[in-house]
Design an enzyme around this catalytic site. Structure first.
Site, PDB file in Angstrom:
ATOM      1  N   THR A 193    -105.849  86.504  22.775  1.00 40.06           N
ATOM      2  CA  THR A 193    -106.907  87.612  23.834  1.00 40.06           C
ATOM      3  C   THR A 193    -108.172  86.378  23.274  1.00 40.06           C
ATOM      4  O   THR A 193    -108.592  86.594  22.402  1.00 40.06           O
ATOM      5  CB  THR A 193    -107.103  88.913  23.654  1.00 40.06           C
ATOM      6  N   VAL A 222     -99.446  97.767  29.180  1.00 38.60           N
ATOM      7  CA  VAL A 222    -100.664  96.495  29.087  1.00 38.60           C
ATOM      8  C   VAL A 222    -100.610  97.405  27.609  1.00 38.60           C
ATOM      9  O   VAL A 222    -100.252  97.716  27.155  1.00 38.60           O
ATOM     10  CB  VAL A 222    -101.185  97.584  30.187  1.00 38.60           C
ATOM     11  N   ASP A 224    -104.261  96.249  24.284  1.00 40.59           N
ATOM     12  CA  ASP A 224    -105.456  97.184  23.916  1.00 40.59           C
ATOM     13  C   ASP A 224    -106.898  96.407  24.533  1.00 40.59           C
ATOM     14  O   ASP A 224    -107.809  97.282  24.428  1.00 40.59           O
ATOM     15  CB  ASP A 224    -105.212  96.897  22.752  1.00 40.59           C
ATOM     16  N   THR A 244    -107.712  91.502  19.454  1.00 41.66           N
ATOM     17  CA  THR A 244    -106.913  90.246  19.559  1.00 41.66           C
ATOM     18  C   THR A 244    -105.898  90.270  18.623  1.00 41.66           C
ATOM     19  O   THR A 244    -105.840  90.974  18.150  1.00 41.66           O
ATOM     20  CB  THR A 244    -107.428  88.771  19.082  1.00 41.66           C
ATOM     21  N   GLY A 247    -102.007  94.184  20.643  1.00 41.69           N
ATOM     22  CA  GLY A 247    -102.035  95.294  20.918  1.00 41.69           C
ATOM     23  C   GLY A 247    -101.864  96.720  21.012  1.00 41.69           C
ATOM     24  O   GLY A 247    -102.445  97.765  20.340  1.00 41.69           O
TER      25      GLY A 247
HETATM   26  N1  GLY Z   1    -104.066  92.274  22.353  1.00 42.94           N
HETATM   27  C1  GLY Z   1    -104.166  91.482  23.545  1.00 42.94           C
HETATM   28  C2  GLY Z   1    -102.503  92.680  24.185  1.00 42.94           C
HETATM   29  O1  GLY Z   1    -101.941  93.261  23.530  1.00 42.94           O
HETATM   30  O2  GLY Z   1    -102.712  92.641  25.600  1.00 42.94           O
END
Ligand code: GLY
Length: 335
Positions: A193, A222, A224, A244, A247
């Site tokens: 990310t 979904v 973070d 990153t 999440g």
């Molecule tokens: N950090 C990105 C996710 O977990 O979607």
């Protein structure tokens, strides 16, 4: 309707950057120089942009906005767009790894100096979710649009529908389907990310975060990145933080909000990022099996970064110079 017109502008009077902010975090060897917070904002403020991982094209694109005197919000949007368009990056935008059903679903958010926020989650077929997130922030009375609704809004705003699954990411997904085993591999390919934070020449801070999320995730999952306070948080009187990695762990600890609040209480960006990671490793005994990394930037231009496993780092563009610094980590040895 422009929602921002209804919102009161945050006062930032009294805080400004007086000298080029030479940074003393991330265990960098950069030379220390004195830094000063001053009430006189007429002094020159040196813009800066930082991002998770070694996203050189992204920080360059953001810097091109900042060096011309552009706003931090435009810089972070342009920076994130550079990564979203890069099909070689399998964790952001077009070319991102699909979910387990083969659909590429994107999450992104953006936050400005006034504390306004816009986001999209689980959006398909649009290459630049960060720009759609900005439209949500600026053109609707809402903050977060999901799935088909987000896509419909994007099309209404003039974004073109496009297939985000490239031949390469389709091939990788088909290979994965042979075993259908999801095994997180820490720092795979060493990028993930993108979260980006920038201070412009007026001293205002903004941030953005964009991702295709976990590869081969469950449909509808979904993370973070697009959730305010988790993947990103900005307070123009304090600074910003972004995340990153896994999440779910960032969401459970509301990591970016925590880090900004810690900076408000006087912690340096580095100390605040370390505490953010500490909250995760103390609450989850499984922490050796996933990566989380944080990046933070305060209003003085000081930054910090910290992660669970080695391999993460922060990229920075300032004064025409681009650098990448490896983060220190909770676990010292590579697994
Ligand atoms: N950090 C990105 C996710 O977990 O979607």
């Amino acid at each position: 309707m422009k929602r921002r017109n209804f919102l009161k502008k945050a006062s930032i009077t009294g805080i400004g950057l007086a000298v080029a902010p030479t940074i003393t975090s991330c265990e960098t060897t950069e030379k220390k120089e004195s830094k000063k917070i001053v009430a006189d904002t007429s002094k020159t403020i040196v813009p800066v942009v930082v991002a998770t991982w070694n996203f050189k094209n992204a920080t360059k694109a953001a810097w091109e906005v900042l060096e011309k005197g552009g706003m931090a919000i435009d810089a972070v949007e342009q920076g994130c767009r550079a990564e979203e368009a890069d099909v070689k990056n399998t964790t952001v935008g077009k070319g991102g790894s699909p979910d387990r059903d083969g659909n590429v679903t994107l999450d992104a958010c953006i936050m400005n100096k006034e504390g306004n926020y816009g986001a999209v989650v689980c959006m398909e077929n649009i290459v630049h979710p960060v720009s759609v997130a900005r439209k949500v922030m600026e053109e609707t009375p809402h903050v977060l649009l999901a799935g088909k609704g987000a896509e419909q809004f994007a099309v209404e705003q003039g974004f073109k529908r496009e297939n985000l699954l490239t031949e390469a990411s389709k091939k990788a997904w088909e290979k994965w389907k042979i075993t259908s085993e999801y095994k997180p591999i820490i720092n795979i390919e060493n990028h993930d990310t993108i979260g980006m934070l920038a201070i412009d020449s007026k001293g205002d801070i903004s941030g953005a975060c964009t991702t295709s999320g976990m590869a081969y995730k469950m449909a509808g999952r979904v993370g973070d990145s697009a959730v305010i306070g988790s993947g990103l948080f900005i307070d123009n009187t304090v600074g910003g933080a972004t995340a990153t990695g896994m999440g779910e762990e960032v969401l459970k600890t509301v990591g970016s909000f925590l880090i900004v609040e810690l900076m408000r209480q006087g912690r340096t960006p580095q100390e605040a990022c370390e505490e953010g990671v500490r909250r995760i490793v103390t609450s989850n005994p499984n922490y050796k099996n996933f990566q989380v990394g944080y990046v933070a930037l305060n209003k003085k231009g000081e930054y910090g970064c910290y992660c669970i496993h080695p391999g993460f780092g922060i990229s920075k563009y300032q004064d025409g110079k681009q650098i990448y610094i490896e983060s220190s980590s909770h676990i010292k040895k590579k697994v």
